[in-house]
Scaffold this active site. Structure first.
Site, PDB file in Angstrom:
ATOM      1  N   GLU A 182       0.764  -1.193  -0.111  1.00  0.00           N
ATOM      2  CA  GLU A 182      -0.174  -0.007   0.509  1.00  0.00           C
ATOM      3  C   GLU A 182       0.759   1.301   0.123  1.00  0.00           C
ATOM      4  O   GLU A 182       0.346   2.148   0.784  1.00  0.00           O
ATOM      5  CB  GLU A 182      -1.112  -0.013   1.077  1.00  0.00           C
ATOM      6  CG  GLU A 182      -1.807  -1.418   1.220  1.00  0.00           C
ATOM      7  CD  GLU A 182      -2.784  -1.089   2.087  1.00  0.00           C
ATOM      8  OE1 GLU A 182      -3.212  -0.865   3.089  1.00  0.00           O
ATOM      9  OE2 GLU A 182      -3.983  -2.201   2.060  1.00  0.00           O
ATOM     10  N   ASN A 191       2.858  -4.598  -3.862  1.00  0.00           N
ATOM     11  CA  ASN A 191       1.021  -5.168  -2.908  1.00  0.00           C
ATOM     12  C   ASN A 191       0.913  -4.092  -2.552  1.00  0.00           C
ATOM     13  O   ASN A 191       0.679  -3.548  -2.118  1.00  0.00           O
ATOM     14  CB  ASN A 191       0.867  -6.519  -1.953  1.00  0.00           C
ATOM     15  CG  ASN A 191       0.146  -7.061  -1.247  1.00  0.00           C
ATOM     16  OD1 ASN A 191      -0.680  -7.413  -2.715  1.00  0.00           O
ATOM     17  ND2 ASN A 191      -0.937  -6.962  -0.557  1.00  0.00           N
ATOM     18  N   HIS A 214     -10.440  -6.001  -2.425  1.00  0.00           N
ATOM     19  CA  HIS A 214     -10.846  -6.022  -2.009  1.00  0.00           C
ATOM     20  C   HIS A 214     -12.356  -5.610  -2.600  1.00  0.00           C
ATOM     21  O   HIS A 214     -12.462  -4.004  -2.740  1.00  0.00           O
ATOM     22  CB  HIS A 214     -10.619  -5.063  -0.584  1.00  0.00           C
ATOM     23  CG  HIS A 214      -9.605  -6.277   0.372  1.00  0.00           C
ATOM     24  ND1 HIS A 214      -9.572  -7.153   1.119  1.00  0.00           N
ATOM     25  CD2 HIS A 214      -7.922  -5.909   0.497  1.00  0.00           C
ATOM     26  CE1 HIS A 214      -8.732  -7.798   1.754  1.00  0.00           C
ATOM     27  NE2 HIS A 214      -7.935  -6.546   1.483  1.00  0.00           N
ATOM     28  N   GLU A 222      -5.456 -10.771  -1.574  1.00  0.00           N
ATOM     29  CA  GLU A 222      -6.724 -10.884  -0.560  1.00  0.00           C
ATOM     30  C   GLU A 222      -7.692 -10.996  -0.753  1.00  0.00           C
ATOM     31  O   GLU A 222      -8.995 -10.052  -0.508  1.00  0.00           O
ATOM     32  CB  GLU A 222      -6.098  -9.758   0.100  1.00  0.00           C
ATOM     33  CG  GLU A 222      -4.511  -9.153   0.736  1.00  0.00           C
ATOM     34  CD  GLU A 222      -4.487  -7.872   1.154  1.00  0.00           C
ATOM     35  OE1 GLU A 222      -5.224  -7.479   2.180  1.00  0.00           O
ATOM     36  OE2 GLU A 222      -3.122  -7.680   1.686  1.00  0.00           O
ATOM     37  N   ASP A 264     -11.756 -10.755  -1.480  1.00  0.00           N
ATOM     38  CA  ASP A 264     -12.856 -10.474  -1.014  1.00  0.00           C
ATOM     39  C   ASP A 264     -13.903  -9.845  -1.881  1.00  0.00           C
ATOM     40  O   ASP A 264     -13.201  -9.150  -1.927  1.00  0.00           O
ATOM     41  CB  ASP A 264     -13.457 -10.743   0.118  1.00  0.00           C
ATOM     42  CG  ASP A 264     -12.236  -9.094   0.883  1.00  0.00           C
ATOM     43  OD1 ASP A 264     -12.503  -8.279   0.670  1.00  0.00           O
ATOM     44  OD2 ASP A 264     -12.540  -9.435   1.935  1.00  0.00           O
TER      45      ASP A 264
END
Ligand code: XIL
Length: 311
Positions: A128, A169, A205, A232, A234
């Site tokens: 990030e 990432n 996400h 990650e 979802d």
């Protein structure tokens, strides 16, 4: 090799499973991980606040638990994460001179990546580091060292664990023009400088019914020549959850899975959790729910079917 992975929290390794679920004989988080996934990422155990809460004082209890669980089950282990502005102890964010911060980053990476040398197939070396507008985030790392902190982190990680794949990432690489464009530009600068980077991770996400052209963003990331991983995943649902939204979620999981499978450089998908009962979405996005493949009672959802059929 394509690997489907899930996040693993140290508490599940320690056996802190919901007794009622176990008593009913339903599948628990840990048994689902064991049977359905080929890799795990520790959800919090390898972050800076967990591993080096005070300068030079390292704790590896939870990180070792996850790593040992992975190796004893023959699962790949994704290291997450070495340099991140969040879950970062105050003693690091308060550093304001270059020499100290350089030493601190070097020692942290040497010690953490060194401990899991040979056990981690990939590290999220930096996490990030850009804002949605494509500029560098104003973290202590960027404020004190400028862009050089990225090179420092990758070079140190390579030396500490030469066989681990080293990743940059980030999130919102699926929606945002300036952010993904500047991520690609940054990666190209790193490569031009000979900085050792192997992969780019998109957290993904996502929100049900709101998938931007996911395929295109993966191809754009792949244009760097690096490995690409969905790290990650979802796909959360705006409350209230209903059957139409769950059906859309099934499609969205299939879309993401197919995008990875049709992008040759996409090496795998990590899903950020197993059951809707234990997801970071509950705390972080209170207006959303039900982002994962198993429901609150560890039953497979249609999202599982969507993913499974796409594989
Ligand atoms: C989250 C964890 O899931 C939570 O348990 C924790 O409280 C906060 O961090 N991006 C990342 C992950 O890179 O490390 C975050 O994980 C979710 C967002």
């Amino acid at each position: 090799a394509f690997v489907l992975a899930a996040v693993l929290s140290a508490s599940s390794v320690h056996g802190a499973l919901d007794a009622k679920i176990k008593a009913k004989g339903k599948k628990s988080r840990i048994s689902i991980l064991n049977t359905e996934f080929g890799a795990v990422t520790p959800e919090n155990a390898m972050k800076w606040d967990a591993t080096e809460p005070n300068r030079g004082q390292f704790n590896f209890g939870n990180a070792d638990s996850v790593a040992n669980w992975a190796s004893s089950r023959g699962k790949f282990l994704r290291g997450h994460t070495l340099v991140w502005h969040s879950q970062l102890p105050g003693w690091v964010s308060n550093i304001n001179d270059k020499n100290t911060l350089t030493q601190v980053i070097t020692n942290h990476i040497n010690t953490v990546a060194g401990r899991f040398k040979g056990k981690v197939y990939a590290w999220d070396v930096v996490n990030e580091i850009l804002e949605d507008n494509g500029n560098f985030r104003n973290s202590v790392f960027y404020r004190v060292l400028g862009e050089d902190f990225v090179d420092l982190a990758f070079r140190t990680a390579r030396a500490a664990d030469p066989n681990a794949k080293l990743y940059l990432n980030d999130y919102n690489l699926d929606y945002n023009g300036p952010k993904i464009n500047n991520t690609v530009a940054l990666i190209n600068r790193l490569k031009a400088r000979g900085t050792p980077i192997d992969g780019v991770g998109t957290q993904a996400h996502l929100i049900v019914g709101n998938l931007a052209p996911f395929d295109e963003t993966l191809k754009l990331l792949a244009s760097t020549g690096l490995d690409v991983a969905i790290t990650e995943l979802d796909i959360r649902i705006a409350k209230p959850v209903d059957s139409a939204k769950l059906a859309q979620q099934q499609k969205d999981y299939a879309t993401v899975t197919t995008s990875c499978l049709t992008t040759p450089q996409c090496v795998g998908i990590t899903i950020w959790g197993v059951s809707d009962r234990n997801s970071w979405v509950d705390g972080t996005f209170p207006n959303y729910d039900a982002p994962l493949l198993w429901d609150d009672n560890f039953n497979k959802k249609s999202a599982y079917t969507g993913t499974d059929n796409a594989l």
